[in-house]
Design a protein around this motif. Structure first.
Motif, PDB file in Angstrom:
ATOM      1  N   HIS A  18     -46.140 -16.829-103.177  1.00  0.00           N
ATOM      2  CA  HIS A  18     -47.368 -16.455-103.932  1.00  0.00           C
ATOM      3  C   HIS A  18     -48.264 -17.697-104.084  1.00  0.00           C
ATOM      4  N   VAL A  19     -49.429 -17.627-104.498  1.00  0.00           N
ATOM      5  CA  VAL A  19     -50.275 -18.784-104.238  1.00  0.00           C
ATOM      6  C   VAL A  19     -49.960 -19.625-105.711  1.00  0.00           C
ATOM      7  N   TYR A  20     -49.595 -21.071-105.302  1.00  0.00           N
ATOM      8  CA  TYR A  20     -49.269 -21.753-106.322  1.00  0.00           C
ATOM      9  C   TYR A  20     -50.525 -22.757-106.658  1.00  0.00           C
ATOM     10  N   ALA A  21     -50.652 -23.166-107.945  1.00  0.00           N
ATOM     11  CA  ALA A  21     -51.797 -23.777-108.168  1.00  0.00           C
ATOM     12  C   ALA A  21     -52.244 -24.716-107.152  1.00  0.00           C
ATOM     13  N   PRO A  22     -51.609 -25.796-106.964  1.00  0.00           N
ATOM     14  CA  PRO A  22     -52.036 -26.779-106.108  1.00  0.00           C
ATOM     15  C   PRO A  22     -52.702 -26.247-104.970  1.00  0.00           C
ATOM     16  N   GLY A  23     -52.319 -25.254-104.273  1.00  0.00           N
ATOM     17  CA  GLY A  23     -52.896 -24.849-102.972  1.00  0.00           C
ATOM     18  C   GLY A  23     -54.202 -24.187-103.090  1.00  0.00           C
ATOM     19  N   VAL A  24     -54.662 -24.199-104.635  1.00  0.00           N
ATOM     20  CA  VAL A  24     -56.029 -23.282-104.442  1.00  0.00           C
ATOM     21  C   VAL A  24     -57.194 -24.524-104.433  1.00  0.00           C
ATOM     22  N   LEU A  25     -58.192 -24.248-103.667  1.00  0.00           N
ATOM     23  CA  LEU A  25     -59.307 -25.128-103.315  1.00  0.00           C
ATOM     24  C   LEU A  25     -60.597 -24.611-104.340  1.00  0.00           C
ATOM     25  N   GLY A  26     -60.933 -23.345-104.109  1.00  0.00           N
ATOM     26  CA  GLY A  26     -62.038 -23.096-104.751  1.00  0.00           C
ATOM     27  C   GLY A  26     -61.828 -21.319-105.444  1.00  0.00           C
ATOM     28  N   MET A  27     -62.318 -21.351-106.391  1.00  0.00           N
ATOM     29  CA  MET A  27     -62.397 -19.903-107.100  1.00  0.00           C
ATOM     30  C   MET A  27     -63.828 -19.823-108.044  1.00  0.00           C
ATOM     31  N   PRO A  28     -64.243 -18.734-108.172  1.00  0.00           N
ATOM     32  CA  PRO A  28     -65.531 -18.537-108.841  1.00  0.00           C
ATOM     33  C   PRO A  28     -65.240 -18.537-110.417  1.00  0.00           C
ATOM     34  N   ILE A  76     -60.173 -19.428-102.471  1.00  0.00           N
ATOM     35  CA  ILE A  76     -59.851 -19.893-101.220  1.00  0.00           C
ATOM     36  C   ILE A  76     -58.829 -20.978-101.385  1.00  0.00           C
ATOM     37  N   VAL A  77     -57.789 -20.925-100.582  1.00  0.00           N
ATOM     38  CA  VAL A  77     -56.772 -21.637-100.554  1.00  0.00           C
ATOM     39  C   VAL A  77     -56.574 -22.539 -99.138  1.00  0.00           C
ATOM     40  N   ASP A  78     -55.731 -23.793 -99.274  1.00  0.00           N
ATOM     41  CA  ASP A  78     -55.681 -24.708 -97.944  1.00  0.00           C
ATOM     42  C   ASP A  78     -54.982 -23.644 -97.001  1.00  0.00           C
ATOM     43  N   SER A  79     -54.943 -24.692 -95.845  1.00  0.00           N
ATOM     44  CA  SER A  79     -54.296 -23.428 -94.646  1.00  0.00           C
ATOM     45  C   SER A  79     -52.717 -23.595 -94.878  1.00  0.00           C
ATOM     46  N   ALA A  80     -51.960 -24.601 -95.538  1.00  0.00           N
ATOM     47  CA  ALA A  80     -50.646 -24.691 -95.578  1.00  0.00           C
ATOM     48  C   ALA A  80     -50.210 -23.534 -96.625  1.00  0.00           C
ATOM     49  N   CYS A  81     -51.032 -23.389 -97.914  1.00  0.00           N
ATOM     50  CA  CYS A  81     -50.814 -22.441 -98.848  1.00  0.00           C
ATOM     51  C   CYS A  81     -51.084 -21.064 -98.023  1.00  0.00           C
ATOM     52  N   GLY A  82     -51.930 -20.948 -97.364  1.00  0.00           N
ATOM     53  CA  GLY A  82     -52.140 -19.528 -96.635  1.00  0.00           C
ATOM     54  C   GLY A  82     -51.057 -19.302 -95.904  1.00  0.00           C
ATOM     55  N   ILE A 115     -57.694 -13.193-101.113  1.00  0.00           N
ATOM     56  CA  ILE A 115     -57.082 -14.808-100.716  1.00  0.00           C
ATOM     57  C   ILE A 115     -57.777 -15.005 -99.414  1.00  0.00           C
ATOM     58  N   LEU A 116     -58.329 -16.341 -99.234  1.00  0.00           N
ATOM     59  CA  LEU A 116     -58.992 -16.683 -97.932  1.00  0.00           C
ATOM     60  C   LEU A 116     -58.342 -17.967 -97.520  1.00  0.00           C
ATOM     61  N   ALA A 117     -58.045 -18.359 -96.405  1.00  0.00           N
ATOM     62  CA  ALA A 117     -57.520 -19.698 -96.107  1.00  0.00           C
ATOM     63  C   ALA A 117     -58.652 -20.430 -95.584  1.00  0.00           C
ATOM     64  N   ASP A 118     -58.553 -21.563 -95.846  1.00  0.00           N
ATOM     65  CA  ASP A 118     -59.790 -22.701 -95.486  1.00  0.00           C
ATOM     66  C   ASP A 118     -59.162 -23.145 -94.168  1.00  0.00           C
ATOM     67  N   LEU A 119     -59.534 -22.979 -92.810  1.00  0.00           N
ATOM     68  CA  LEU A 119     -59.261 -23.425 -91.371  1.00  0.00           C
ATOM     69  C   LEU A 119     -59.489 -24.946 -91.435  1.00  0.00           C
ATOM     70  N   GLN A 120     -60.484 -25.309 -92.030  1.00  0.00           N
ATOM     71  CA  GLN A 120     -60.987 -26.667 -91.681  1.00  0.00           C
ATOM     72  C   GLN A 120     -60.873 -27.652 -92.328  1.00  0.00           C
ATOM     73  N   ALA A 121     -60.054 -27.319 -93.646  1.00  0.00           N
ATOM     74  CA  ALA A 121     -59.950 -28.651 -94.935  1.00  0.00           C
ATOM     75  C   ALA A 121     -61.176 -29.032 -95.199  1.00  0.00           C
ATOM     76  N   GLY A 122     -62.136 -28.195 -95.245  1.00  0.00           N
ATOM     77  CA  GLY A 122     -63.643 -28.663 -95.540  1.00  0.00           C
ATOM     78  C   GLY A 122     -63.820 -28.418 -97.019  1.00  0.00           C
ATOM     79  N   CYS A 123     -63.231 -27.408 -97.637  1.00  0.00           N
ATOM     80  CA  CYS A 123     -63.552 -26.805 -98.976  1.00  0.00           C
ATOM     81  C   CYS A 123     -63.085 -27.864-100.054  1.00  0.00           C
ATOM     82  N   ARG A 124     -64.276 -28.337-100.775  1.00  0.00           N
ATOM     83  CA  ARG A 124     -63.760 -29.343-101.772  1.00  0.00           C
ATOM     84  C   ARG A 124     -63.146 -28.327-102.844  1.00  0.00           C
TER      85      ARG A 124
END
Ligand code: SAM
Length: 461
Positions: free
Chosen positions: A121-131, A107-113, A142-151
């Motif tokens: 490419h996906v840079y580390a600061p844009g990553v929110l969640g990874m299993p 899960i990446v933030d919407s700006a990174c998306g 790669i999925l973008a968080d539209l709500q800025a809700g992912c911790r």
């Protein structure tokens, strides 16, 4: 998973506010367009160091090497027919299917998306969640968080609104991303395909990295600004809202580093980046200052002698500059793709007053017979056509000029703008959703840009 085709506006009243000046039909067309990424990637060539033809051949070599490894097709690459320092990369032929066939999701933030959809490419600061189970080299969705809700650091499934944007190969694991002291930088996911199909350079590639002082990723309308203002070697130019300096370095290149550009921005950290960019791009005729441009005109009661822009810091006397660029702070609603937007109505309403104050200084500072270019990367009438109407009414010594090259559409596309005649509307440039009447004669890359507006004024006596 969202199957939306419009930006998610967190303040719904913004849409109501926009409808008060744009018809609902035009707004819907805009929103659909804003959600899509432009399919073309544009690089401005640093003409001081490399020719456009040499830059294209370097790009082609890098892309051919990368394509060979991944057996993907190459994008078309060409020099823009009217902008000799702009290289255009078309979309790649294969884009990611809109389906997920791997269990592993990042899960990446919407700006990174949005950046990924434009070829990053996906840079580390844009990553929110990874299993936890993701290993280096794994294919990952790669999925973008539209709500800025992912911790940050989320391990489990995220239940908020997300959108699938592409696939890549993990270069970092969860441990690399979230279990380190200090900020983690670098590419976390090498993107292989996206739903937008935008071309991209390979990640962590030394040849691609060595292009950074030769080529600048810059939106087409921003490059049009430099050519429309067209500063000449030896002139004295003001860039009133200059950071991070992408247009400043273009102006400098057009001037062959002869003459001077005074580059002002009110934020000192941004002025530091501007100085670094000027150094990287070899722009040696730029004098950069942290300064509020609304205060850049010398107080007429000031007994000091008028300041010389070649040696003195701001403020300056009226009628000092041959050319002025006012790339105004704006609501940035033209940025594409816009997956999610957090602008509030009060923020939207705050811009025109600031833009008018900056404009007043800019008009005062430009010489009689000199030119002032006003531009924004937003779509609202208030910050664009209505600013032009206000300017023409407030400053009878200003006239609206034809722009060359004329790329993009005319102003107030179908919207009546009080104070502007159809001739005025035909002189300004608005980059917006393509419409039959305005796309005739335009290359596809000329209309598939970010939303942008520009108007060129000449100051008379
Ligand atoms: N021209 C820049 C480029 O092409 O790289 C982008 C400029 S950005 C649209 C607007 C800039 O205006 C921001 O960097 C912001 O810090 C600056 N700004 C906002 N208010 C200002 C003011 N009162 N005086 C000077 N700069 C200001």
């Amino acid at each position: 998973m969202e199957s939306t085709s419009m930006p998610l506006f967190h303040f719904q009243e913004v849409l109501e506010y926009l409808k008060s000046s744009i018809s609902n039909e035009v707004l819907q067309e805009y929103l659909y367009w804003l959600y899509q990424a432009p399919k073309y990637t544009t690089y401005r060539v640093n003409s001081k160091i490399v020719s456009a033809i040499d830059a294209i051949s370097q790009l082609q070599n890098i892309l051919e090497d990368a394509a060979g490894k991944d057996s993907i097709s190459l994008p078309d690459i060409f020099i823009h027919p009217s902008l000799p320092d702009l290289i255009v990369l078309g979309p790649v032929k294969h884009s990611a299917e809109h389906s997920i066939n791997s269990e592993k999701n990042v899960i990446v933030d919407s700006a990174c998306g949005a950046a990924v959809l434009r070829g990053a490419h996906v840079y580390a600061p844009g990553v929110l969640g990874m299993p936890a189970g993701v290993k280096k080299g794994d294919e990952i969705n790669i999925l973008a968080d539209l709500q800025a809700g992912c911790r940050k650091g989320l391990k489990k499934d995220y239940k908020g609104k997300i959108v699938f944007i592409g696939k890549g190969i993990a270069l970092m694991t969860r441990g690399d991303l979230f279990m380190q002291n200090g900020t983690v930088t670098g590419v976390a996911i090498e993107v292989k395909s996206t739903t937008s199909g935008c071309a991209r350079l390979p990640a962590n590639n030394p040849s691609a990295n060595s292009l950074s002082s030769l080529l600048l990723l810059q939106n087409l309308p921003s490059v049009v600004c430099g050519w429309v203002l067209n500063p000449q070697p030896g002139q004295i130019v003001l860039d009133a809202c200059a950071a991070p300096g992408n247009k400043t370095t273009h102006l400098s290149s057009l001037m062959d580093n002869e003459g001077v550009i005074v580059a002002l921005d009110k934020t000192s950290s941004k002025v530091n980046s501007l100085k670094q960019n000027c150094e990287k791009m070899g722009a040696t005729n730029v004098r950069a200052f942290t300064f509020d441009s609304t205060k850049a005109v010398i107080d007429s009661n000031d007994s000091e002698s008028p300041k010389n822009p070649l040696i003195d810091p701001p403020p300056y006397a009226p009628n000092t500059f041959d050319k002025v660029l006012l790339d105004a702070p704006c609501s940035a609603l033209g940025q594409r793709p816009q997956l999610a937007n957090w602008t509030s109505v009060s923020q939207l309403k705050s811009y025109p007053a600031l833009q008018r104050n900056l404009f007043k200084s800019a008009v005062s500072l430009v010489k009689e017979g000199g030119q002032l270019l006003y531009c924004t990367c937003t779509i609202t009438l208030e910050e664009n056509e209505e600013m032009v109407a206000w300017a023409l009414q407030s400053f009878p010594n200003l006239s609206l000029e034809e722009v060359t090259p004329r790329i993009g559409g005319c102003g107030g596309k179908g919207w009546p703008v009080r104070g502007l005649t159809p001739e005025h509307q035909a002189k300004v440039l608005r980059f917006g959703p393509p419409v039959k009447e305005i796309t005739d004669g335009c290359a596809p890359c000329d209309m598939d840009t970010i939303g942008f507006f520009l108007a060129l004024f000449q100051k008379g006596t």
